[in-house]
Structures are given as structure tokens and as C-alpha cells.
Scaffold this motif. Structure first.
Motif, PDB file in Angstrom:
ATOM      1  N   ILE A 140       8.713 -97.928 -53.102  1.00 45.28           N
ATOM      2  CA  ILE A 140       7.442 -97.238 -52.857  1.00 45.28           C
ATOM      3  C   ILE A 140       6.242 -98.105 -53.248  1.00 45.28           C
ATOM      4  N   THR A 141       6.493 -99.269 -53.869  1.00 45.78           N
ATOM      5  CA  THR A 141       5.398-100.217 -54.076  1.00 45.78           C
ATOM      6  C   THR A 141       4.977-100.816 -52.745  1.00 45.78           C
ATOM      7  N   SER A 142       5.944-101.260 -51.962  1.00 44.90           N
ATOM      8  CA  SER A 142       5.690-101.818 -50.631  1.00 44.90           C
ATOM      9  C   SER A 142       6.983-101.746 -49.834  1.00 44.90           C
ATOM     10  N   LEU A 157       2.368 -97.425 -52.846  1.00 46.71           N
ATOM     11  CA  LEU A 157       1.506 -97.000 -53.952  1.00 46.71           C
ATOM     12  C   LEU A 157       1.266 -98.200 -54.863  1.00 46.71           C
ATOM     13  N   PRO A 158       0.070 -98.780 -54.853  1.00 46.50           N
ATOM     14  CA  PRO A 158      -0.171 -99.986 -55.665  1.00 46.50           C
ATOM     15  C   PRO A 158      -0.250 -99.733 -57.158  1.00 46.50           C
ATOM     16  N   LYS A 159      -0.624 -98.509 -57.580  1.00 44.88           N
ATOM     17  CA  LYS A 159      -0.781 -98.220 -59.004  1.00 44.88           C
ATOM     18  C   LYS A 159       0.569 -97.843 -59.611  1.00 44.88           C
ATOM     19  N   GLU A 161       1.194 -96.438 -62.391  1.00 39.69           N
ATOM     20  CA  GLU A 161       1.188 -95.098 -62.984  1.00 39.69           C
ATOM     21  C   GLU A 161       1.489 -94.035 -61.936  1.00 39.69           C
ATOM     22  N   ASP A 162       0.929 -94.186 -60.730  1.00 37.17           N
ATOM     23  CA  ASP A 162       1.206 -93.239 -59.646  1.00 37.17           C
ATOM     24  C   ASP A 162       2.683 -93.273 -59.262  1.00 37.17           C
ATOM     25  N   ARG A 163       3.236 -94.475 -59.194  1.00 47.04           N
ATOM     26  CA  ARG A 163       4.648 -94.600 -58.824  1.00 47.04           C
ATOM     27  C   ARG A 163       5.539 -93.930 -59.864  1.00 47.04           C
ATOM     28  N   ALA A 164       5.226 -94.150 -61.135  1.00 44.71           N
ATOM     29  CA  ALA A 164       6.037 -93.544 -62.199  1.00 44.71           C
ATOM     30  C   ALA A 164       5.957 -92.025 -62.128  1.00 44.71           C
ATOM     31  N   ASN A 165       4.787 -91.499 -61.857  1.00 44.40           N
ATOM     32  CA  ASN A 165       4.631 -90.041 -61.769  1.00 44.40           C
ATOM     33  C   ASN A 165       5.422 -89.467 -60.595  1.00 44.40           C
ATOM     34  N   VAL A 166       5.384 -90.151 -59.454  1.00 46.18           N
ATOM     35  CA  VAL A 166       6.134 -89.681 -58.286  1.00 46.18           C
ATOM     36  C   VAL A 166       7.635 -89.725 -58.564  1.00 46.18           C
ATOM     37  N   ILE A 167       8.098 -90.810 -59.182  1.00 41.35           N
ATOM     38  CA  ILE A 167       9.532 -90.924 -59.488  1.00 41.35           C
ATOM     39  C   ILE A 167       9.953 -89.848 -60.483  1.00 41.35           C
ATOM     40  N   ALA A 168       9.081 -89.564 -61.454  1.00 40.73           N
ATOM     41  CA  ALA A 168       9.389 -88.492 -62.405  1.00 40.73           C
ATOM     42  C   ALA A 168       9.509 -87.157 -61.689  1.00 40.73           C
ATOM     43  N   TYR A 169       8.682 -86.944 -60.667  1.00 42.14           N
ATOM     44  CA  TYR A 169       8.776 -85.696 -59.895  1.00 42.14           C
ATOM     45  C   TYR A 169      10.035 -85.687 -59.035  1.00 42.14           C
TER      46      TYR A 169
END
Length: 225
Positions: A140-142, A157-159, A161-169
Motif C-alpha cells: 500500500i506504499t506503492s 499511501l506515502p505517510k 502513520e496512515d499505512r499503520a492505521n489502515v493495517i491496524a484496521y
């Protein structure tokens, strides 16, 4: 030519020289251009770094460390962008992309009823590759950089923190959410192991018998033929 005419000519010549000389003095005073202390413009070039290479970019944090402080609720808000192409319900339908229920540790390109791209099938290695936390993070980074030939058009998702939050969800979309990775495990694994210390047995024991003086050392046995 009489003397009067000669005097007139000389007087005219001297008068002309005086006027020219006077004009020169006045011009120098009006249009003076003193020389600068430093000629031209000083151009200070930036010194190149050692080896001429640019400074390396800051290393990304391991996903295990990011997940330790991730916010699944924030990830749910970001996941709404994904719902145009993916469902996240148990037994949910496949859309442009496959259903993402119970995604973590699921074999890649093995969700039933979805036609995967050739690039994703190749990456899957027949289902041997799984959607680990690391793989999801990189994908999901690229998506197109991580899986060559994927049909997924999402830019990523370049950020982190956003990627970690999505993976946690995404982890919560399961009847049995998979355990989170241990923070710092990747960093600990990269550290070199301590050098082995010589065993005490390698040291000669105190009081060990010394060879008698004048005795030749025993010859080693000949190797077997």
C-alpha cells in the motif's frame, strides 16, 4: 607670414589645448568610477559531500514499531477510500478488487472467485507468499512498485502513520485477528551477535604436565591410506 599671425595661431592652439584639458578634468570628476576592492562577484560553491553522494534518506520505521501505536479507528476512516474497490465484510462481494476480510496472513492471489492479474499471480508464487504485515505495508506504499504488473491503480499511501492505521484496521476484519509483531524485533535481528569468547577449556590447566626437557615432541600419526 608676419609675427602677429604666428602669435594668433599659437594662442589659438594653446587655448584649444587648455579647453580640452579642462573638459577632461571636469569629466573625470563627474563620472568617476573607482575600482572595486574585489573584482567581479564572489561565487561561493557548496562543498560536495564525501564521495560526491547525496545524504541518504531517513530510514523508514519498521511496521512492527508503527503498529504498536497505530489507531484502528483512524485507519477505518482512511479505509473508506478503499471501499470503492474493496469490501471488508465477512463473505463480502468481490468488486474491482477482492474482499479484504481476514486479509492478514492470507495467501496472496488465492481469494476465491477473484480473477487476479498475471503480475499478482507471479508474486504469489502459487500461494506461498502471504499478506504479512510487512507485505501489506510495502504494497500500500506503492502497489505498482512492489508488485510489478499489478492491475491495482491505487497510487499508494506515502505517510507511514496512515499505512499503520489502515493495517491496524484491516487486522480487525477477522474473527481471529492475527497477533501484532513484536516492536524492535527487526532492529534486534539486524544487530551482530557478540563475538564468541574463548572457552576456558582452551586455556592450559594449572599444573598440567610439561614436556620433559630435551625430549623431542612426538611425531603425528601418518594419515590412513
Amino acid at each position: 607670414m608676419d609675427s602677429n599671425e604666428v602669435n594668433k595661431l599659437l594662442g589659438g592652439f594653446l587655448g584649444t589645448c587648455f579647453i580640452v584639458f579642462s573638459i577632461g578634468l571636469v569629466s573625470d570628476g563627474l563620472f568617476a568610477s573607482p575600482a572595486p576592492e574585489k573584482p567581479g562577484f564572489a561565487i561561493e560553491a557548496q562543498e560536495p559531500t564525501e564521495g560526491g553522494a547525496a545524504a541518504p534518506a531517513a530510514a523508514e520505521k519498521p511496521i512492527a514499531d508503527l503498529l504498536a501505536t497505530a489507531n484502528a479507528e483512524a485507519g477505518a476512516a482512511i479505509f473508506k477510500k478503499c471501499q470503492a474497490c474493496h469490501s471488508g465484510e465477512k463473505g463480502g462481494p468481490n468488486k474491482v478488487g477482492p474482499d479484504l476480510w481476514d486479509l492478514v496472513d492470507r495467501p496472496v492471489a488465492e481469494h476465491e472467485g477473484f480473477a487476479y492479474s498475471a503480475g499478482m499471480k507471479e508474486f504469489s508464487k502459487g500461494g506461498a507468499e502471504k499478506w504479512t504485515y510487512e507485505n501489506i505495508n510495502h504494497f500500500i506504499t506503492s502497489p505498482k512498485k512492489f508488485v510489478k504488473g499489478t492491475a491495482m491503480g491505487f497510487a499508494g499511501l506515502p505517510k507511514e502513520e496512515d499505512r499503520a492505521n489502515v493495517i491496524a484496521y484491516l487486522r480487525t476484519l477477522s474473527d481471529n485477528p492475527k497477533p501484532l509483531p513484536t516492536p524492535g524485533a527487526a532492529a534486534d535481528a539486524s544487530k551482530p551477535a557478540d563475538a564468541a569468547k574463548p572457552a576456558d577449556a582452551a586455556k592450559p590447566a594449572d599444573g598440567a604436565a610439561k614436556p620433559a626437557e630435551g625430549t623431542a615432541p612426538a611425531k603425528p600419526a601418518a594419515p590412513a591410506q
